[in-house]
Design a protein around this motif. Structure first.
Motif, short mmCIF file in Angstrom:
data_model
loop_
_atom_site.label_atom_id
_atom_site.label_comp_id
_atom_site.label_asym_id
_atom_site.label_seq_id
_atom_site.Cartn_x
_atom_site.Cartn_y
_atom_site.Cartn_z
N TRP A 276 -31.27 58.85 -10.84
CA TRP A 276 -30.86 57.45 -10.74
C TRP A 276 -30.26 57.11 -9.39
O TRP A 276 -30.00 55.95 -9.08
CB TRP A 276 -29.84 57.12 -11.83
CG TRP A 276 -30.48 56.89 -13.15
CD1 TRP A 276 -31.82 56.71 -13.39
CD2 TRP A 276 -29.84 56.79 -14.42
NE1 TRP A 276 -32.03 56.51 -14.73
CE2 TRP A 276 -30.84 56.56 -15.38
CE3 TRP A 276 -28.51 56.88 -14.84
CZ2 TRP A 276 -30.55 56.42 -16.74
CZ3 TRP A 276 -28.22 56.73 -16.18
CH2 TRP A 276 -29.22 56.50 -17.13
N LEU A 277 -30.00 58.11 -8.58
CA LEU A 277 -29.31 57.89 -7.32
C LEU A 277 -30.29 57.65 -6.18
O LEU A 277 -30.00 56.88 -5.26
CB LEU A 277 -28.42 59.12 -7.03
CG LEU A 277 -28.17 59.59 -5.61
CD1 LEU A 277 -27.08 58.72 -5.00
CD2 LEU A 277 -27.72 61.03 -5.61
N VAL A 278 -31.47 58.27 -6.24
CA VAL A 278 -32.37 58.19 -5.09
C VAL A 278 -33.06 56.83 -5.02
O VAL A 278 -33.12 56.10 -6.01
CB VAL A 278 -33.44 59.32 -5.13
CG1 VAL A 278 -32.79 60.67 -4.96
CG2 VAL A 278 -34.26 59.24 -6.39
N SER B 10 -36.46 56.11 -3.39
CA SER B 10 -37.87 56.17 -3.78
C SER B 10 -38.39 57.61 -3.73
O SER B 10 -39.47 57.90 -4.19
CB SER B 10 -38.72 55.32 -2.84
OG SER B 10 -38.94 56.01 -1.64
N ASP B 11 -37.56 58.50 -3.19
CA ASP B 11 -38.00 59.90 -3.01
C ASP B 11 -37.67 60.69 -4.27
O ASP B 11 -36.70 61.41 -4.35
CB ASP B 11 -37.34 60.52 -1.78
CG ASP B 11 -35.89 60.05 -1.62
OD1 ASP B 11 -35.52 59.05 -2.23
OD2 ASP B 11 -35.13 60.73 -0.91
N LEU C 177 -37.25 65.17 -9.56
CA LEU C 177 -38.26 65.52 -10.56
C LEU C 177 -38.50 67.02 -10.63
O LEU C 177 -38.83 67.56 -11.68
CB LEU C 177 -39.57 64.77 -10.28
CG LEU C 177 -39.55 63.28 -10.62
CD1 LEU C 177 -40.89 62.62 -10.29
CD2 LEU C 177 -39.20 63.03 -12.09
#
Lengths: 207, 324
Positions: free
Chosen positions: A167-169, A171-172, A177
């Protein structure tokens, strides 16, 4: 030297030192002023990464022990778990001190309104009782059953930690993941094990 | 070192660091060359040389911020340029071989003469200005950058957009061969390429809006968006699109990259606004890169990044919570 002693006097100290390597690297780069253009961001990302890694390493102990059949691994689990707690403490300290300067208003707003911080903070709070009850005396006091039930919280904590990163990133998504994938493997292994066990024990009553 | 405090309200001890010193030297050199150029214009070297080369004929522009510029090494070593990497400290290395010449820029849409321009043909007729601006990233960090550029308004006037042109759309180069961040990975490549940004016509014409071709008196370093980028100091950094290959004049508001990626997080306007938080983090404060130490608290973010006087009128009567 029997195996017991080898684990106690050789393996455990070696693993202990290895677990400190990321911390030593951090201190070294901090002293040399080599934490990059945004040192607080570097500290925060780095300690967060290592918290997640140690959580996953700790969760890998049981599956690895079953797969290799080597029981000695179990003796490392507490130490690895406590290192996860150690890096989590550094991570939370970085946030509370260097990021928010202990400003109660800003921290409260973050924890209450920003889901990634809510989840991260809750995960950290859940780690505390696990660290506190990690001693032999506490296991005895709680009794194995209750202790084990309490320590299953680590599954929730690891999920919370990965969600916190996800939830922090911006778009990377690749890194969070990857952690999610490893965590899914580790939890999946347990789930499959638990499902296989159930009929074998004839235990159909709700747990 | 001689330290003179002229006014009691000078906040930072003005100890000149190396980069500032270098910058002043460059400025003096540039001024000297400019003076020589006035005497004999034909002798001026091309101001559009390769990255890293010194720019000549740069005038000190309007809007020179009285704040300490962020050290050169941080301005050129900490870059959000997802076309190369999401790791800000890896961009400089990955952009090393990026080819910024020859460079073509297509001008399209509601404009008198749509054409594909060579970089020099589009920009060389204009005067270069040095402008020291604050840069505020949506990630809550900030810098002070001595840009060299051309007011976008000057270029737009020359291109003669039609009366139907209400918006300007900009597009970054799409070249996965050169830009590793654009290559499809296992989990996709993050954003939809090419990167697209846009401004309302009055925003584009505002005297603050710059087409940046350099910084610190040098040709634009590749990692900072060479050869030409937008500089819109009152908006979050992602609006200042890099390595521009297309400028389009449109009647309707264009779709922009980050807005498409996460509509509720990145608006079309993206004005710096401490009163409107990003849904996932606060925008009230910021960390000044290269200056704030590990133990200094973040500083307050200013409305329109401190440029309210110049731009607030553009948004009169608009609900900025809605048009974030």
């Amino acid at each position: 030297m029997n195996e017991n002693q080898r684990i106690r006097w050789i393996l455990k100290p070696l693993v202990f030192v290895a677990c400190l390597v990321p911390f030593v690297w951090l201190v070294r780069n901090g002293i040399w002023g080599e934490l990059g253009a945004n040192p607080v961001e570097t500290l925060s990302r780095y300690t967060g990464d290592w918290t997640l890694r140690f959580l996953l390493i700790t969760l890998a102990v049981t599956p690895l022990r079953r797969l290799t059949g080597w029981q000695g691994l179990q003796r490392l689990r507490r130490m690895l778990g406590l290192f996860a707690f150690f890096y989590a403490c550094l991570h939370v300290t970085t946030y509370l001190w260097l990021d928010q300067f202990f400003s109660p208003g800003a921290i409260a707003e973050d924890v209450l309104e920003r889901p990634y911080i809510t989840v991260g903070f809750a995960s950290f709070l859940m780690l505390i009782p696990l660290a506190v009850t990690s001693t032999r005396a506490m296991i005895r006091r709680l009794g194995g059953r209750r202790w084990q039930r309490l320590h299953r919280l680590v599954y929730l904590i690891a999920c919370g930690g990965v969600l916190h990163f996800l939830w922090l990133v911006k778009s990377d998504l690749a890194q969070p993941l990857m952690y999610a994938f490893v965590l899914a493997l580790l939890l999946g292994y347990r789930l499959v094990g638990a499902m296989r066990k159930m009929p074998a024990h004839g235990n159909t009553s709700p747990g | 070192m001689l330290l003179i405090k002229q006014k009691p309200d000078i906040k930072e001890a003005d100890i000149t660091d190396e980069s500032l010193y270098r910058q002043r030297r460059r400025f003096l050199q540039a001024a000297a060359v400019a003076a020589a150029g006035l005497a004999a214009p034909g002798l001026l070297a091309s101001p559009f040389a390769m990255a890293g080369e010194k720019l000549t004929g740069v005038n000190t522009g309007r809007y020179v911020l009285d704040e300490k510029p962020t050290p050169y090494k941080d301005v050129t070593g900490y870059n959000n340029f997802y076309e190369f990497s999401t790791n800000k400290q890896a961009v400089a290395r990955l952009a090393e071989d990026f080819k910024t010449r020859p460079w073509k820029i297509a001008v399209e849409g509601e404009v008198a003469k749509p054409a594909i321009y060579e970089f020099d043909d589009l920009l060389k007729p204009h005067k270069l200005e040095e402008r020291v601006y604050r840069l505020r990233c949506v990630e809550a960090w900030s810098m002070v950058v001595p840009w060299v550029g051309i007011p976008l308004a000057d270029v737009i006037k020359r291109l003669q957009p039609t009366s139907r042109a209400k918006y300007v759309r900009f597009v970054t180069l799409h070249d996965p061969e050169q830009m590793p961040g654009q290559r499809p990975g296992l989990l996709g490549s993050g954003l939809d390429w090419p990167y697209v940004e846009g401004l309302r016509m009055d925003e584009a014409m505002n005297p603050l809006t710059l087409l940046g071709v350099g910084l610190y008196g040098e040709v634009m370093p590749k990692q900072n968006g060479a050869p030409v980028r937008l500089v819109v100091p009152w908006k979050y950094g992602f609006k200042s699109i890099k390595s521009i290959v297309k400028i389009q004049f449109l009647e309707t508001q264009p779709k922009t990259t980050w807005n498409l990626a996460a509509q509720q997080e990145y608006g079309f306007y993206a004005n710096v606004n401490p009163n409107v938080d990003h849904p996932r983090w606060s925008q009230k404060r910021e960390r000044r890169i290269g200056e704030d130490s590990l133990f200094s608290p973040k500083r307050e973010t200013l409305m329109f990044n401190g440029y309210a006087e110049q731009v607030a009128h553009l948004y009169a009567g608009m609900d900025l919570k809605k048009h974030y």
